[in-house]
Design a protein around this motif. Structure first.
Motif, PDB file in Angstrom:
ATOM      1  N   TYR A 141       0.820  -1.226   0.000  1.00 49.53           N
ATOM      2  CA  TYR A 141       0.000   0.000   0.000  1.00 49.53           C
ATOM      3  C   TYR A 141       0.849   1.269   0.000  1.00 49.53           C
ATOM      4  O   TYR A 141       0.313   2.365   0.163  1.00 49.53           O
ATOM      5  N   GLN A 142       2.172   1.098  -0.161  1.00 47.98           N
ATOM      6  CA  GLN A 142       3.101   2.224  -0.246  1.00 47.98           C
ATOM      7  C   GLN A 142       2.951   3.188   0.937  1.00 47.98           C
ATOM      8  O   GLN A 142       2.970   4.412   0.788  1.00 47.98           O
ATOM      9  N   LEU A 143       2.825   2.619   2.115  1.00 50.82           N
ATOM     10  CA  LEU A 143       2.609   3.433   3.307  1.00 50.82           C
ATOM     11  C   LEU A 143       3.829   4.253   3.695  1.00 50.82           C
ATOM     12  O   LEU A 143       3.715   5.222   4.451  1.00 50.82           O
ATOM     13  N   ASP A 144       4.998   3.874   3.195  1.00 54.26           N
ATOM     14  CA  ASP A 144       6.206   4.641   3.497  1.00 54.26           C
ATOM     15  C   ASP A 144       6.117   6.079   3.012  1.00 54.26           C
ATOM     16  O   ASP A 144       6.894   6.925   3.457  1.00 54.26           O
ATOM     17  N   HIS A 145       5.196   6.345   2.125  1.00 58.56           N
ATOM     18  CA  HIS A 145       4.999   7.713   1.640  1.00 58.56           C
ATOM     19  C   HIS A 145       4.553   8.623   2.783  1.00 58.56           C
ATOM     20  O   HIS A 145       4.831   9.831   2.766  1.00 58.56           O
ATOM     21  N   TRP A 146       3.859   8.045   3.776  1.00 60.02           N
ATOM     22  CA  TRP A 146       3.347   8.833   4.902  1.00 60.02           C
ATOM     23  C   TRP A 146       3.966   8.432   6.239  1.00 60.02           C
ATOM     24  O   TRP A 146       4.047   9.256   7.138  1.00 60.02           O
TER      25      TRP A 146
END
Length: 226
Positions: A128-133
């Protein structure tokens, strides 16, 4: 000053219930094939104890089995969970990304603290590409005590956090907040229990409520108490 928010993963950010039953069923099918289990798969029992460290999970689900069988069951279970995540069978709760974007844009720092295993958590973060936040994701495996309050304390220490809140769905999250002088926000989602949530400072029924809470809350109330 940045305000830091520490989120639980299972039952708070990630809808674990969407892949839990299938993965647990597959695990106990393995045990049946090895003639090590004859009863029904204890899905309801697992749902009751969601949020406890993994050793406690398998001690509870397999009370009459040795450490070797419990370790194998845990490995099978996580292999299945990860396969289901990669297959897109799981999901975040509604509005998680919207709220994360809002928080990030309004000077909040975001962390994840979970009783889940590192590989499992990383799979969710990657998918979910949570590293963006999210600044960093922490697993209970990083703490010898297996105590979530100690895990939250480690986050506070590493990042010199002075103000913040813990957001989660179980008593371990609420206690972790209280033990570290943080605001506790209980999520009334799939695995939550009302008796536990009643001990939180604030309870929410939807992720969207966090936008209103943090837009209006007095930030001095979030200060870590030494």
């Amino acid at each position: 000053m940045l305000i830091s928010l520490i989120f639980d993963m299972d039952g708070t950010l990630f809808q674990t219930n969407k892949i839990l039953e299938a993965s647990l069923q597959e695990t106990f099918d393995h045990l049946r094939e090895l003639n090590k289990w004859e009863k029904e798969t204890p899905i309801e029992k697992y749902q009751e104890i969601m949020g406890v460290p993994l050793p406690v999970v398998w001690e509870t689900l397999l009370p009459n089995h040795g450490e070797k069988v419990r370790r194998e069951a845990n490995e099978w279970f996580h292999e299945s969970l990860i396969a289901n995540i990669r297959a897109g069978k799981g999901d975040l709760y509604p509005h998680v990304i919207e709220v994360f974007s809002y928080l990030k844009n309004n000077n909040f720092s975001i962390y994840i603290a979970s009783n889940g295993q590192k590989e499992y958590l990383q799979e969710i973060v990657n998918y979910y590409q949570l590293d963006h936040w999210v600044t960093e994701t922490f697993s209970i495996q990083q703490i010898p005590s297996q105590n979530k309050a100690d895990l939250v304390q480690a986050i506070l220490t590493k990042y010199s956090i002075k103000k913040g809140a813990v957001i989660g769905d179980r008593i371990s999250d609420i206690n972790a907040a209280k033990s570290n002088g943080l605001l506790s926000i209980g999520c009334n989602f799939d695995f939550a229990q009302q008796e536990e949530l009643s001990q939180a400072n604030i309870m929410i029924n939807s992720f969207l409520e966090l936008k209103t809470i943090f837009a209006n809350l007095n930030r001095d109330y979030l200060e870590v108490k030494n």
